[in-house]
Design a protein around this motif. Structure first.
Motif, PDB file in Angstrom:
ATOM      1  N   SER A 177       0.818  -1.218   0.000  1.00 35.02           N
ATOM      2  CA  SER A 177       0.000   0.000   0.000  1.00 35.02           C
ATOM      3  C   SER A 177       0.850   1.265   0.000  1.00 35.02           C
ATOM      4  N   GLY A 178       2.177   1.100   0.103  1.00 31.22           N
ATOM      5  CA  GLY A 178       3.063   2.250   0.155  1.00 31.22           C
ATOM      6  C   GLY A 178       3.378   2.727   1.555  1.00 31.22           C
ATOM      7  N   LYS A 179       2.820   2.072   2.564  1.00 32.66           N
ATOM      8  CA  LYS A 179       3.067   2.473   3.946  1.00 32.66           C
ATOM      9  C   LYS A 179       4.436   1.989   4.392  1.00 32.66           C
ATOM     10  N   LEU A 180       5.138   2.833   5.158  1.00 32.36           N
ATOM     11  CA  LEU A 180       6.429   2.446   5.704  1.00 32.36           C
ATOM     12  C   LEU A 180       6.227   1.530   6.901  1.00 32.36           C
ATOM     13  N   VAL A 181       6.810   0.356   6.837  1.00 35.18           N
ATOM     14  CA  VAL A 181       6.644  -0.650   7.879  1.00 35.18           C
ATOM     15  C   VAL A 181       7.988  -1.325   8.130  1.00 35.18           C
ATOM     16  N   GLY A 182       8.014  -2.204   9.135  1.00 36.20           N
ATOM     17  CA  GLY A 182       9.198  -2.992   9.407  1.00 36.20           C
ATOM     18  C   GLY A 182       9.527  -3.022  10.889  1.00 36.20           C
ATOM     19  N   PHE A 183      10.480  -3.858  11.236  1.00 29.98           N
ATOM     20  CA  PHE A 183      10.868  -4.020  12.633  1.00 29.98           C
ATOM     21  C   PHE A 183      11.392  -2.718  13.220  1.00 29.98           C
ATOM     22  N   ASP A 184      12.276  -2.030  12.490  1.00 33.61           N
ATOM     23  CA  ASP A 184      12.788  -0.758  13.000  1.00 33.61           C
ATOM     24  C   ASP A 184      11.684   0.278  13.157  1.00 33.61           C
ATOM     25  N   GLY A 236      19.542  18.712  12.201  1.00 38.79           N
ATOM     26  CA  GLY A 236      18.163  18.864  12.628  1.00 38.79           C
ATOM     27  C   GLY A 236      17.149  18.191  11.743  1.00 38.79           C
ATOM     28  N   ARG A 237      17.573  17.201  10.942  1.00 40.36           N
ATOM     29  CA  ARG A 237      16.627  16.507  10.080  1.00 40.36           C
ATOM     30  C   ARG A 237      15.823  15.477  10.854  1.00 40.36           C
ATOM     31  N   CYS A 238      16.369  14.971  11.954  1.00 43.73           N
ATOM     32  CA  CYS A 238      15.671  13.922  12.698  1.00 43.73           C
ATOM     33  C   CYS A 238      16.216  13.861  14.120  1.00 43.73           C
ATOM     34  N   ASP A 239      15.449  13.177  14.976  1.00 41.60           N
ATOM     35  CA  ASP A 239      15.847  12.989  16.366  1.00 41.60           C
ATOM     36  C   ASP A 239      16.715  11.756  16.542  1.00 41.60           C
ATOM     37  N   ILE A 240      16.361  10.681  15.824  1.00 42.62           N
ATOM     38  CA  ILE A 240      17.073   9.422  15.962  1.00 42.62           C
ATOM     39  C   ILE A 240      17.397   8.854  14.588  1.00 42.62           C
ATOM     40  N   GLY A 241      18.412   8.013  14.542  1.00 43.57           N
ATOM     41  CA  GLY A 241      18.724   7.248  13.346  1.00 43.57           C
ATOM     42  C   GLY A 241      18.548   5.781  13.649  1.00 43.57           C
ATOM     43  N   ILE A 242      17.721   5.104  12.880  1.00 42.63           N
ATOM     44  CA  ILE A 242      17.495   3.681  13.080  1.00 42.63           C
ATOM     45  C   ILE A 242      17.391   3.043  11.701  1.00 42.63           C
ATOM     46  N   ALA A 243      18.370   2.169  11.393  1.00 42.24           N
ATOM     47  CA  ALA A 243      18.474   1.674  10.022  1.00 42.24           C
ATOM     48  C   ALA A 243      19.235   0.357   9.967  1.00 42.24           C
ATOM     49  N   GLY A 244      18.910  -0.583  10.860  1.00 39.40           N
ATOM     50  CA  GLY A 244      19.668  -1.821  10.886  1.00 39.40           C
ATOM     51  C   GLY A 244      21.145  -1.517  11.042  1.00 39.40           C
TER      52      GLY A 244
END
Length: 293
Positions: free
Chosen positions: A69-76, A112-120
């Motif tokens: 559906s185009g939604k962002l999903v996943g464990f992270d 200042g683009r984001c608060d956290i980085g989470i990417a495996g």
């Protein structure tokens, strides 16, 4: 995912330069010049009022990817949403897709683009010089994927053949460290999908990457198979801004602990990974402290 390693001086310079570029070109809507907005649920500040904003690098299924559906999903994504909810913010975190090196260098957070980085993202000493890591939330190792029935089951059998890697990952470093001993040619790809699809098309004879993503790809593509794992002992962490992220990383760690205790972590893990196929795990020849993707 594991990515490239810089010397300490080059890394610091890269962080500063990347941060200036991001801010100068208006990355993240000019948030690099804005004062962070305080959350309603804690004393921690966030770049967008009322929500947690995360930087990731797509696609890295099953950690972060778009569903049908185009939604962002996943464990992270699940983990990030748990953190947002635990901090009293909007239930779904806002996702910003950036090059992986902007996360590992800390440039995306500094701008200042984001608060956290989470990417495996594997925790390494080099990366810890640039960003502040949470407690580990996922264990990983490197793995080898080939076309079904290729006859290749280890690196030695790739002598004179081509091995695909994803740029700036620990898989790339692992492949480089073992190339001379095994005599294969390394072919570098920009992202995970192109590297594993090159195995399917025959452009390369095998590819190396983190085990979680390769098992998932093989499940979705039965004409491929994971034939070996290499016990590199890697641990994923969530990254925050090095200089100002102490309070935020403390909140992240609180949520990770609570999620493990109340079952939310296990529920998400089973949703995305289930019981992974087991292959013989080879002891890995010496790692050099390189990151995984």
């Amino acid at each position: 995912m594991t990515r490239s390693v810089f010397s300490h001086g080059r890394l610091a310079a890269a962080v500063a330069a990347a941060a200036l570029v991001l801010a100068g070109c208006g990355g993240g809507g000019g948030q690099g010049d804005a004062q962070p907005a305080a959350t309603s649920g804690s004393a921690v500040s966030v770049v967008n009022a009322g929500k947690l904003t995360l930087c990731t690098h797509l696609e890295y299924r099953p950690f972060e990817f778009r569903d049908e559906s185009g939604k962002l999903v996943g464990f992270d994504i699940d983990i990030a949403n748990m953190v947002a909810q635990g901090m009293g913010l909007a239930a779904e975190a806002e996702v910003v897709d950036v090059p992986f090196e902007q996360i590992t260098s800390g440039a995306a957070m500094a701008a200042g683009r984001c608060d956290i980085g989470i990417a495996g993202m594997t925790i390494t000493p080099e990366r810890a010089n640039a960003i502040l890591f949470s407690d580990p939330y996922f264990d990983a190792s490197q793995a080898l994927i080939v076309k079904q029935g290729s006859g290749v089951t280890n690196l030695a059998q790739l002598k004179g053949r081509k091995l695909g890697v994803q740029t700036d990952t620990t898989g790339q470093i692992y492949a480089q460290d073992n190339a001379e001993a095994n005599g294969y040619e390394i072919v570098v790809f920009e992202d995970l999908p192109t590297s594993v699809n090159a195995v399917k098309s025959g452009r390369v004879d095998a590819a190396i990457n983190d085990n979680g993503v390769l098992f998932d790809f093989a499940k979705q593509n039965p004409d491929t198979e994971v034939v070996a794992e290499f016990n590199t002992g890697e641990h994923y962490g969530i990254g925050v801004r090095k200089d100002t992220g102490q309070a935020l990383v403390a909140e992240v760690n609180k949520v990770l602990t609570a999620a493990r205790e109340d079952g939310r972590y296990d529920e998400s893990y089973k949703r995305w990974f289930g019981d992974l196929p087991q292959t013989g795990v080879e002891p890995a020849p010496g790692m050099t402290g390189a990151p995984t993707g």
